[in-house]
Write a protein that holds these residues in place. Structure first.
Motif, PDB file in Angstrom:
ATOM      1  N   ASN A 476       0.849  -1.191   0.000  1.00 42.85           N
ATOM      2  CA  ASN A 476       0.000   0.000   0.000  1.00 42.85           C
ATOM      3  C   ASN A 476       0.889   1.248   0.000  1.00 42.85           C
ATOM      4  O   ASN A 476       1.111   1.878   1.032  1.00 42.85           O
ATOM      5  N   PHE A 477       1.400   1.585  -1.183  1.00 38.60           N
ATOM      6  CA  PHE A 477       2.302   2.726  -1.291  1.00 38.60           C
ATOM      7  C   PHE A 477       1.551   4.014  -0.988  1.00 38.60           C
ATOM      8  O   PHE A 477       0.429   4.222  -1.464  1.00 38.60           O
ATOM      9  N   GLY A 478       2.173   4.856  -0.190  1.00 39.45           N
ATOM     10  CA  GLY A 478       1.592   6.143   0.142  1.00 39.45           C
ATOM     11  C   GLY A 478       1.677   7.108  -1.020  1.00 39.45           C
ATOM     12  O   GLY A 478       2.296   6.846  -2.059  1.00 39.45           O
ATOM     13  N   VAL A 479       1.034   8.256  -0.830  1.00 37.73           N
ATOM     14  CA  VAL A 479       0.982   9.247  -1.893  1.00 37.73           C
ATOM     15  C   VAL A 479       2.369   9.768  -2.248  1.00 37.73           C
ATOM     16  O   VAL A 479       2.612  10.232  -3.363  1.00 37.73           O
ATOM     17  N   GLU A 480       3.335   9.663  -1.312  1.00 37.89           N
ATOM     18  CA  GLU A 480       4.686  10.127  -1.593  1.00 37.89           C
ATOM     19  C   GLU A 480       5.344   9.324  -2.708  1.00 37.89           C
ATOM     20  O   GLU A 480       6.196   9.831  -3.429  1.00 37.89           O
ATOM     21  N   PHE A 481       4.979   8.046  -2.836  1.00 38.21           N
ATOM     22  CA  PHE A 481       5.602   7.182  -3.824  1.00 38.21           C
ATOM     23  C   PHE A 481       4.743   6.998  -5.073  1.00 38.21           C
ATOM     24  O   PHE A 481       5.263   6.639  -6.124  1.00 38.21           O
ATOM     25  N   THR A 482       3.447   7.201  -4.976  1.00 39.33           N
ATOM     26  CA  THR A 482       2.577   6.993  -6.126  1.00 39.33           C
ATOM     27  C   THR A 482       2.207   8.297  -6.824  1.00 39.33           C
ATOM     28  O   THR A 482       1.808   8.283  -7.988  1.00 39.33           O
ATOM     29  N   TRP A 611       0.534  -7.687   4.638  1.00 37.29           N
ATOM     30  CA  TRP A 611      -0.595  -8.444   5.166  1.00 37.29           C
ATOM     31  C   TRP A 611      -1.570  -7.533   5.913  1.00 37.29           C
ATOM     32  O   TRP A 611      -2.787  -7.735   5.860  1.00 37.29           O
ATOM     33  N   LEU A 612      -1.054  -6.516   6.634  1.00 39.83           N
ATOM     34  CA  LEU A 612      -1.924  -5.630   7.412  1.00 39.83           C
ATOM     35  C   LEU A 612      -2.462  -4.460   6.594  1.00 39.83           C
ATOM     36  O   LEU A 612      -3.335  -3.724   7.069  1.00 39.83           O
ATOM     37  N   GLY A 613      -1.936  -4.273   5.383  1.00 39.14           N
ATOM     38  CA  GLY A 613      -2.378  -3.148   4.557  1.00 39.14           C
ATOM     39  C   GLY A 613      -1.895  -1.805   5.056  1.00 39.14           C
ATOM     40  O   GLY A 613      -2.500  -0.772   4.755  1.00 39.14           O
ATOM     41  N   LYS A 614      -0.797  -1.776   5.822  1.00 41.18           N
ATOM     42  CA  LYS A 614      -0.252  -0.521   6.338  1.00 41.18           C
ATOM     43  C   LYS A 614       0.397   0.285   5.206  1.00 41.18           C
ATOM     44  O   LYS A 614       0.926  -0.282   4.248  1.00 41.18           O
ATOM     45  N   PRO A 615       0.373   1.620   5.306  1.00 38.22           N
ATOM     46  CA  PRO A 615       0.955   2.437   4.235  1.00 38.22           C
ATOM     47  C   PRO A 615       2.479   2.372   4.209  1.00 38.22           C
ATOM     48  O   PRO A 615       3.131   2.373   5.258  1.00 38.22           O
ATOM     49  N   VAL A 616       3.021   2.309   3.012  1.00 36.03           N
ATOM     50  CA  VAL A 616       4.467   2.352   2.793  1.00 36.03           C
ATOM     51  C   VAL A 616       4.779   3.750   2.256  1.00 36.03           C
ATOM     52  O   VAL A 616       4.536   4.043   1.086  1.00 36.03           O
ATOM     53  N   ASP A 617       5.307   4.627   3.135  1.00 33.20           N
ATOM     54  CA  ASP A 617       5.528   6.020   2.764  1.00 33.20           C
ATOM     55  C   ASP A 617       6.919   6.455   3.215  1.00 33.20           C
ATOM     56  O   ASP A 617       7.786   5.615   3.494  1.00 33.20           O
ATOM     57  N   GLY A 618       7.136   7.757   3.286  1.00 27.76           N
ATOM     58  CA  GLY A 618       8.452   8.262   3.655  1.00 27.76           C
ATOM     59  C   GLY A 618       8.834   7.913   5.080  1.00 27.76           C
ATOM     60  O   GLY A 618       9.992   7.608   5.370  1.00 27.76           O
ATOM     61  N   ILE A 619       7.868   7.967   5.998  1.00 31.36           N
ATOM     62  CA  ILE A 619       8.150   7.588   7.385  1.00 31.36           C
ATOM     63  C   ILE A 619       8.522   6.113   7.461  1.00 31.36           C
ATOM     64  O   ILE A 619       9.413   5.713   8.224  1.00 31.36           O
ATOM     65  N   PHE A 620       7.870   5.277   6.660  1.00 30.63           N
ATOM     66  CA  PHE A 620       8.217   3.849   6.617  1.00 30.63           C
ATOM     67  C   PHE A 620       9.639   3.665   6.105  1.00 30.63           C
ATOM     68  O   PHE A 620      10.385   2.809   6.603  1.00 30.63           O
ATOM     69  N   LEU A 621      10.027   4.467   5.092  1.00 28.34           N
ATOM     70  CA  LEU A 621      11.403   4.387   4.588  1.00 28.34           C
ATOM     71  C   LEU A 621      12.397   4.737   5.685  1.00 28.34           C
ATOM     72  O   LEU A 621      13.439   4.077   5.833  1.00 28.34           O
ATOM     73  N   ALA A 622      12.100   5.777   6.466  1.00 28.07           N
ATOM     74  CA  ALA A 622      12.986   6.126   7.575  1.00 28.07           C
ATOM     75  C   ALA A 622      13.077   4.980   8.573  1.00 28.07           C
ATOM     76  O   ALA A 622      14.159   4.665   9.089  1.00 28.07           O
ATOM     77  N   ALA A 623      11.943   4.327   8.843  1.00 26.57           N
ATOM     78  CA  ALA A 623      11.957   3.189   9.764  1.00 26.57           C
ATOM     79  C   ALA A 623      12.795   2.045   9.210  1.00 26.57           C
ATOM     80  O   ALA A 623      13.572   1.411   9.941  1.00 26.57           O
ATOM     81  N   MET A 624      12.671   1.761   7.918  1.00 25.16           N
ATOM     82  CA  MET A 624      13.422   0.658   7.329  1.00 25.16           C
ATOM     83  C   MET A 624      14.926   0.910   7.384  1.00 25.16           C
ATOM     84  O   MET A 624      15.710   0.009   7.712  1.00 25.16           O
ATOM     85  N   LEU A 625      15.337   2.115   7.064  1.00 25.80           N
ATOM     86  CA  LEU A 625      16.771   2.403   7.108  1.00 25.80           C
ATOM     87  C   LEU A 625      17.285   2.426   8.550  1.00 25.80           C
ATOM     88  O   LEU A 625      18.440   2.075   8.804  1.00 25.80           O
TER      89      LEU A 625
END
Length: 734
Positions: A476-482, A611-625
């Motif tokens: 579920n890509f956020g608006v930042e990526f789509t 699986w949970l349908g959580k948004p993948v956005d810029g904050i998620f990118l910060a969390a991943m790194l």
């Protein structure tokens, strides 16, 4: 007697005093997501006559700054990003339509003679303010010939507003009006057309009292019409600001209401205080007096980090506050490493005393602390280099937090513990006992690596489940990526999801994605103009009463594709940098094992969000790194101990098994300290930080387990391909 402790004490005192002075004398600079306002990102494009480059962007920046000043915005921020982009922050301006229209319009102004009335079928002839088409001559005066413009009202003319224009060349204006005055009073040629962006905004007819050839002296005139105050002011701003040298496209826009910013500050403060209190209590319970001194040093860490950010003029954003809170957990890691090594040293030679054991703990822990902090700094640097907007601020805050944690642990903690430890007994000190976890592991001595194939099979199963979720559910890509627009409204009452969707569809957006919860409606669509947002807000009022827009984000298609590409590059570069560093610092098998374990961590977090349908956005990118940096920290500690133990062990599996058992106390204590912080973020943090905390909790748990059950077995499996010999024992010397 060594003077090193004295110099360390003086250095610690100087750092603390300087930080206090900076904190008291300087005020923090809050980002728009904390104080409310609008951020606009414009991208310059080539015009037929001017190429969009850094020089033309700088000239456009000057024009935009004059317009922002004329709007009366308090403390606007305008900077150039790259060669073509300009970032504009307007505190207090919550209407993106007004901001983009007034700030970013090209505004090519010119003044023309009217030649005649045009036929309705003549599409090339512009319409005047009354809708009538006019044929106009070439520009007699361009926008450069105007020196000033301002709105004003004259009670003698009525209650309406007008715009006064001052010309640079008074004779040119007088000559133009003198020639036009030669036409008959009712002749269209007695009119002057003022054109803005190829549209006639005013076409006044000269007064009949003006004689032929006389003209209007004084170099100024008034544009009159049915102007309200705002229309007159906006027109004056455009004329006074001048024409932009190149056209600007709006590629990104964010608007945040002031109440949301205040709530975010309060929530982040609660999370920081709660996390700090819980972590302090935990570290005191585990390490007693040494833990209490470390907690004092932890408080100075927060002071140092804050002072550095304020001194740099950094902008405090919501994601930056998350990085600031998270770095508390990183600061704990260094103290835990030191105290655990000190416990080991005291257990080996208790007769040498607590102070000697503490000195040895600082000495032996430095290697792992340096390696783990460098890997986190690599992740922070990649965030700053490749990311943009809030994520870049997160990288800056995280990097400063890492450096401040080094000062806190290696300088201030050392000064405090060396001054006290040695004057108390082993039990009170907190480093005189091995601890329950270490004692239990020493008694049992489990052989974890005997089942290493089963651990790898289990990890493979988790990755398969994660990939299945990614492939079947999608991300579920956020608006930042789509690209597109995402808007959030607060409502006085709860609106059922179906009712909210029907209202949005009635407003002309049937394909928009609508979510509704208690007092909150969020909408996301690929094509959603500011006018559509206003219509949606009006439609929701019919069902929800009072409706207030609290967040509005727009990302252009090109910007979304660029952010998506940069996110992938950031992850790849981060992992490659970790591999190179570990290969140079240790050996290539350890680096490859760490990166493969990192892939497992990333896959697990991505799969959970899929699986949970959580948004993948810029904050998620910060969390991943951040997960990448944190996970590598743990693996660095394990491999650092493996390298140390391999000298005395005949086989690598034995060294890996012993290294894991010896580092488990540090791993558990550090993980619990970080989980306290993240739990506080999840409970008290702002809405956007909930998913951030979920990702980090999952990543920390996965990273902690993968260090033992994935990286260790993979390093053993890869060792058969390593041609480098095992490290040899140092030769004994007399």
């Amino acid at each position: 007697m060594s003077r090193a402790p004295v110099w360390r004490a003086l250095a610690a005192l100087a750092v603390i005093v300087t930080s206090i002075i900076i904190t008291v004398s300087l005020s923090p600079r809050l980002g728009l997501d904390l104080r409310g306002g609008t951020q606009l990102v414009f991208e310059a494009r080539d015009s037929p006559t001017v190429k969009a480059d850094s020089e033309s962007a700088d000239r456009a920046l000057d024009v935009l700054r004059r317009r922002a000043d004329a709007l009366g915005v308090v403390d606007p921020t305008l900077i150039r990003s790259g060669d073509r982009r300009i970032v504009v922050e307007l505190p207090g301006i919550l209407d993106p339509r007004q901001a983009a229209e007034v700030i970013g319009r090209t505004a090519q102004l010119s003044i023309h003679r009217v030649l005649a009335l045009a036929e309705e079928t003549d599409q090339a002839a512009p319409r005047d303010e009354h809708g009538q088409r006019l044929r106009i001559g070439p520009a007699a005066i361009s926008g450069d010939g105007i020196t000033n413009a301002g709105e004003r009202t004259d009670p003698a003319r009525g209650l309406g507003w007008s715009v006064k224009i001052d010309f640079r060349d008074a004779r040119a204006w007088q000559q133009l009006t003198g020639d036009v005055a030669c036409a008959a009073p009712e002749d269209p040629r007695r009119r002057i057309a003022i054109v803005l962006d190829k549209k006639i905004i005013s076409s006044p007819q000269l007064d009949t009292s003006l004689a032929c050839g006389a003209g209007i002296p004084g170099g100024s005139t008034d544009i009159t019409g049915s102007f309200g105050y705002e229309a007159a002011r906006d027109l004056a701003v455009l004329i006074k600001g001048g024409a932009l040298p190149v056209p600007l496209d709006l590629v990104e826009q964010r608007s945040v209401g002031p109440t949301l910013g205040a709530d975010a500050i309060e929530a982040s403060a609660k999370a920081a205080i709660t996390g700090l209190v819980l972590t302090t209590l935990f570290i005191i319970v585990v390490y007693r007096l040494a833990g209490l001194l470390a907690a004092v040093a932890l408080a100075t860490y927060g002071l140092i980090s804050y002072a550095v950010l304020v001194a740099m003029g950094a902008t405090f954003t919501l994601s930056g506050l998350a990085g600031f809170v998270l770095a508390i957990g990183i600061a704990i890691d260094a103290c835990v490493l030191i105290f655990e090594r000190a416990r080991e040293e005291y257990g080996r030679a208790p007769r040498r005393g607590l102070r000697t054991a503490l000195d040895q703990g600082f000495k032996h822990a430095w290697s792992a602390i340096a390696d783990s902090n460098i890997t986190t700094l690599i992740a922070a640097a990649i965030l700053f280099w490749l990311a943009s907007g809030p994520v870049k601020g997160f990288g800056v805050t995280l990097g400063i937090g890492v450096l401040a944690s080094l000062v806190s642990a290696m300088l201030i903690t050392r000064v405090l513990t060396q001054a006290v430890i040695g004057r108390v007994g082993p039990t009170v000190s907190g480093i005189g006992s091995a601890g329950r976890i270490r004692s239990w592991l020493t008694r049992r001595n489990p052989s974890i690596m005997a089942a290493r194939r089963w651990w790898l099979a289990l990890a493979g199963g988790l990755v398969a489940v994660a990939l299945a979720g990614t492939l079947t559910q999608g991300l579920n890509f956020g608006v930042e990526f789509t690209g597109g627009r995402a808007v959030e409204f607060t409502t006085s009452g709860t609106v059922p999801a179906e009712v909210a969707r029907r209202a949005v569809a009635d407003a002309g957006q049937p394909s928009a994605v609508v979510h509704s919860s208690a007092g909150l409606v969020s909408i996301r669509a690929g094509q959603l103009a500011p006018e559509d947002v206003a219509r949606i807000q009006d439609a929701l009022r019919d069902h929800a009463g009072e409706v207030t827009k609290r967040r509005d984000e727009f990302i252009g298609p090109s910007m979304g594709a660029e952010l998506r590409r940069n996110a992938a590059i950031a992850l790849i570069v981060a992992m490659a940098a970790q591999l190179v560093y570990l290969a140079v610092r240790f050996r290539w098998t350890f680096g490859a094992a760490a990166v493969l374990a990192l892939l497992v961590d990333v896959a697990v977090v991505l799969g959970l969000f899929a699986w949970l349908g959580k948004p993948v956005d810029g904050i998620f990118l910060a969390a991943m790194l951040t997960i990448v940096g944190y996970s590598v920290n743990d693996k660095v500690v394990v491999f650092d101990r493996v390298r140390e133990l391999w000298v005395s062990k005949d086989h690598l599996p034995d060294a890996v098994n012993s290294a894991i058992l010896q580092t488990v106390p540090r791993t558990i204590n550090t993980g619990l300290g970080a989980l306290f912080i993240l739990s506080a973020l999840a409970v008290f943090g702002a809405d956007s930080l909930h998913n951030f905390a979920i990702a980090l909790v999952t990543g920390i748990v996965a990273g902690t387990l993968s260090s033992s059950f994935v990286a260790g077995p993979v390093a053993i499996a890869l060792n058969r391909f390593d041609r480098n010999p095992p490290p040899s024992r140092p030769r004994s010397t007399r």
